[in-house]
Enzyme design. Structure first.
Site, PDB file in Angstrom:
ATOM      1  N   ASN A   1       3.923 -12.275  -2.399  1.00 24.33           N
ATOM      2  CA  ASN A   1       4.975 -11.820  -1.341  1.00 24.33           C
ATOM      3  C   ASN A   1       5.636 -13.304  -0.796  1.00 24.33           C
ATOM      4  O   ASN A   1       5.174 -14.782  -0.670  1.00 24.33           O
ATOM      5  CB  ASN A   1       4.063 -12.099  -0.188  1.00 24.33           C
ATOM      6  CG  ASN A   1       2.669 -10.585   0.239  1.00 24.33           C
ATOM      7  OD1 ASN A   1       1.940 -10.391   0.426  1.00 24.33           O
ATOM      8  ND2 ASN A   1       3.694  -9.159   0.001  1.00 24.33           N
TER       9      ASN A   1
ATOM     10  N   GLY B   1       0.492  -1.155  -0.303  1.00 26.64           N
ATOM     11  CA  GLY B   1       0.331  -0.450  -0.005  1.00 26.64           C
ATOM     12  C   GLY B   1       0.618   1.561   0.013  1.00 26.64           C
ATOM     13  O   GLY B   1       0.462   2.525   0.183  1.00 26.64           O
TER      14      GLY B   1
ATOM     15  N   ARG C   1       6.965 -15.043   1.189  1.00 26.37           N
ATOM     16  CA  ARG C   1       7.604 -15.435   2.596  1.00 26.37           C
ATOM     17  C   ARG C   1       6.654 -16.110   3.468  1.00 26.37           C
ATOM     18  O   ARG C   1       5.373 -16.592   3.210  1.00 26.37           O
ATOM     19  CB  ARG C   1       8.045 -13.711   3.538  1.00 26.37           C
ATOM     20  CG  ARG C   1       6.568 -13.513   3.261  1.00 26.37           C
ATOM     21  CD  ARG C   1       6.722 -11.963   4.547  1.00 26.37           C
ATOM     22  NE  ARG C   1       4.945 -11.288   4.725  1.00 26.37           N
ATOM     23  CZ  ARG C   1       4.834 -10.385   3.142  1.00 26.37           C
ATOM     24  NH1 ARG C   1       5.337 -10.127   2.765  1.00 26.37           N
ATOM     25  NH2 ARG C   1       3.249  -9.552   3.678  1.00 26.37           N
TER      26      ARG C   1
HETATM   27  C1  MV4 Z   1      -4.686  -1.619  -5.733  1.00 24.14           C
HETATM   28  C2  MV4 Z   1      -6.613  -1.186  -5.337  1.00 24.14           C
HETATM   29  C3  MV4 Z   1      -7.459  -0.871  -6.125  1.00 24.14           C
HETATM   30  N1  MV4 Z   1      -7.357  -1.034  -7.305  1.00 24.14           N
HETATM   31  N2  MV4 Z   1      -4.740  -2.262  -7.485  1.00 24.14           N
HETATM   32  C4  MV4 Z   1      -3.143  -1.845  -1.606  1.00 24.14           C
HETATM   33  C5  MV4 Z   1      -2.336  -3.013  -0.937  1.00 24.14           C
HETATM   34  C6  MV4 Z   1      -1.582  -3.193  -2.630  1.00 24.14           C
HETATM   35  N3  MV4 Z   1      -1.245  -5.016  -2.734  1.00 24.14           N
HETATM   36  C7  MV4 Z   1      -2.504  -3.237  -3.355  1.00 24.14           C
HETATM   37  N4  MV4 Z   1      -3.544  -2.018  -3.061  1.00 24.14           N
HETATM   38  C8  MV4 Z   1      -4.516  -2.036  -3.513  1.00 24.14           C
HETATM   39  N5  MV4 Z   1      -4.744  -2.344  -4.944  1.00 24.14           N
HETATM   40  C9  MV4 Z   1      -6.094  -1.576  -7.931  1.00 24.14           C
HETATM   41  N6  MV4 Z   1      -5.320  -1.600  -9.205  1.00 24.14           N
HETATM   42  C10 MV4 Z   1      -6.751  -1.268  -3.780  1.00 24.14           C
HETATM   43  C11 MV4 Z   1      -5.506  -1.841  -3.119  1.00 24.14           C
HETATM   44  C12 MV4 Z   1      -5.778  -1.170  -1.576  1.00 24.14           C
HETATM   45  C13 MV4 Z   1      -6.285  -2.751  -1.340  1.00 24.14           C
HETATM   46  C14 MV4 Z   1      -5.906  -4.024  -1.158  1.00 24.14           C
HETATM   47  C15 MV4 Z   1      -5.945  -5.271  -0.317  1.00 24.14           C
HETATM   48  C16 MV4 Z   1      -6.298  -4.556   0.975  1.00 24.14           C
HETATM   49  C17 MV4 Z   1      -6.146  -3.588   0.982  1.00 24.14           C
HETATM   50  C18 MV4 Z   1      -6.384  -1.955   0.373  1.00 24.14           C
HETATM   51  C19 MV4 Z   1      -6.817  -1.268   1.504  1.00 24.14           C
HETATM   52  C20 MV4 Z   1      -6.694   0.047   0.011  1.00 24.14           C
HETATM   53  C21 MV4 Z   1      -6.136  -0.340  -1.009  1.00 24.14           C
END
Ligand code: MV4
Length: 449
Positions: free
Chosen positions: A294, A169, A296
């Site tokens: 990830n 994030g 791990r």
């Molecule tokens: C995103 C998304 C919406 N659209 N990608 C946040 C952590 C990282 N691993 C990827 N994340 C996100 N990617 C696209 N194309 C929204 C998030 C995201 C999110 C993802 C998983 C769990 C919680 C989250 C909280 C905010 C944003």
């Protein structure tokens, strides 16, 4: 393969995961070495490991992240392997490389694979190449604002800018129109350059209310890969997961099967080995899109252990010793029942501010279907220098309803005095209609607070 794959293992971590690794080593009959900072001198990993060495002061940069100190401890104690746990050095390809050069087995994927998976846009391209679904987006990193605008116009707004070396994030920007794209790109690149090893940024279609679904993977060093089902980690706040469960109450069997088959082939092609997690976003239609790997063991691994019966940490050690997956798993992986994990953090349940200090009273729940992974003990101290995880409470049931009932019962019997914890928050979550119905997304906590 012999039943004792290593002569001695150094645990390069702290807290509950250090204790978890020591337990796996005890089950395998392998002696352990704990390394600890001055703040963790009186911790349970130090007490229950066969040997313990202080590696520096409280600050992680001078202890749990200090590669020379850890390698010195490994050489002094003559271990033949190091388990990095999660966080700290677990996805540091240079550390894995130093271990290799020092002839100490790093219990995890190869340095090459860790490094490749750490470049998010590379991982994305590799997954796409092998038929794993990804969101529409840029092909590789963005080389100019013009290219960014062109790509975004093609796929449609909103889009999201992500740091290639980021993850979890950090360094992300949501873009709603072409007008704000060049400015936000500049910001994202600045932030990426300041926070990570690279200023590279890529772009994807933005999903506004996704679910976070991740697959647990085990792969041996002979090219065999198994997927041990998925976890739903949508209940989170500001990228900190609060509650995880397996299976996901939202994933269809059809999509689960299709994605697992593609993923297995992709991971074989990558040369992935040891444990790993592959993160996906689920859109409103229930379709999955790859976001990152990830490399791990993860905090939430116990929910997968409960539904599969596989000891993932023990499997990691045996894989690192060169054993084959078929000898470790003894039969096909079957997911049975339902498991939920609540992360019990030392924090104020209203403000989420950390609440370190001494635990003056403690009652840990137990009974049928309950597991507690913790390094907490009566009169023990939660130091302010590290993450605030105090315990992981895991409930297993024949179905989701039974797992929820057992979790509620266990939360009622879980007493921690002297510090604030997230126990009251979890009690509230478990009584929310959207949680009970399984109809939540990653905005659940935000919407509710
Ligand atoms: C995103 C998304 C919406 N659209 N990608 C946040 C952590 C990282 N691993 C990827 N994340 C996100 N990617 C696209 N194309 C929204 C998030 C995201 C999110 C993802 C998983 C769990 C919680 C989250 C909280 C905010 C944003």
């Amino acid at each position: 393969m012999a039943s004792v794959p290593f002569k001695k293992i150094l645990v390069a971590n702290r807290g509950e995961i250090a204790l978890r690794i020591i337990c796996a080593c005890k089950d395998l009959g392998i002696p352990t070495v704990a390394v600890y900072s001055e703040a963790d001198r009186h911790s349970l990993p130090v007490r229950f490991a066969d040997q313990a060495i202080c590696i520096g002061p409280a600050k992680s940069a001078r202890s749990y992240l200090d590669v020379p100190s850890i390698i010195s401890a490994a050489e002094i104690t003559n271990v033949d392997a190091i388990h990095p746990g999660y966080g700290f050095l677990s996805e540091n390809s240079s550390f894995a490389e130093v271990c290799r050069v020092s002839r100490i087995k790093f219990i995890g994927p190869s340095p090459e694979v860790i490094s490749q998976m750490g470049i998010k846009e590379r991982a994305r391209a590799i997954m796409k190449e092998h038929g794993v679904p990804i969101l529409p987006g840029s092909e590789g990193v963005l080389s100019s604002p013009e290219e960014a605008v062109e790509t975004a116009n093609r796929i449609g707004y909103p889009v999201i800018l992500k740091a290639s070396a980021g993850g979890g994030g950090r360094g992300m920007r949501i873009v709603n129109s072409a007008a704000e794209l060049p400015g936000l790109l500049e910001q994202a690149q600045q932030e990426a350059g300041a926070s990570f090893s690279s200023a590279d940024v890529y772009l994807e279609k933005f999903i506004g209310a996704p679910r976070h679904i991740e697959f647990q993977v085990l792969a041996d060093e002979h090219g065999n890969v198994e997927i041990l089902g998925e976890r739903d980690c949508s209940i989170q706040r500001r990228h900190q997961k609060l509650l995880e469960e397996s299976p996901s109450p939202a994933l269809s069997d059809k999509i689960r099967k299709r994605v697992m088959a593609k993923l297995k082939e992709a991971l074989k092609a990558i040369g992935y080995s040891n444990a790993g997690t592959v993160e996906f976003l689920m859109d409103e239609k229930g379709d999955l899109y790859f976001i990152e790997v990830n490399a791990r063991i993860q905090v939430e691994h116990p929910v997968t252990e409960m539904v599969t019966g596989v000891d993932l940490v023990k499997a990691q050690i045996r894989i690192a010793a060169g054993e084959k997956l078929e000898d470790i798993l003894c039969g096909p992986v079957v997911c049975r029942g339902h498991a939920i994990e609540c992360r019990i953090n030392a924090e104020n349940p209203e403000t989420f501010t950390p609440s370190p200090g001494r635990i003056t009273g403690l009652n840990l729940p137990g009974g049928i279907g309950i597991r507690v992974d913790t390094h907490a003990y009566q009169d023990g101290v939660i130091p302010p220098y590290y993450d605030s995880l105090v315990a992981k409470l895991i409930a297993y049931g024949a179905d989701r309803e039974e797992a929820i009932a057992r979790m509620k019962r266990a939360l009622d019997l879980f007493v921690v005095e002297g510090i604030h914890t997230s126990i009251p928050l979890h009690k509230r979550i478990l009584n929310e209609p959207d949680f009970i119905a399984g109809t939540f997304d990653t905005n659940f906590i935000k919407r509710w607070m």
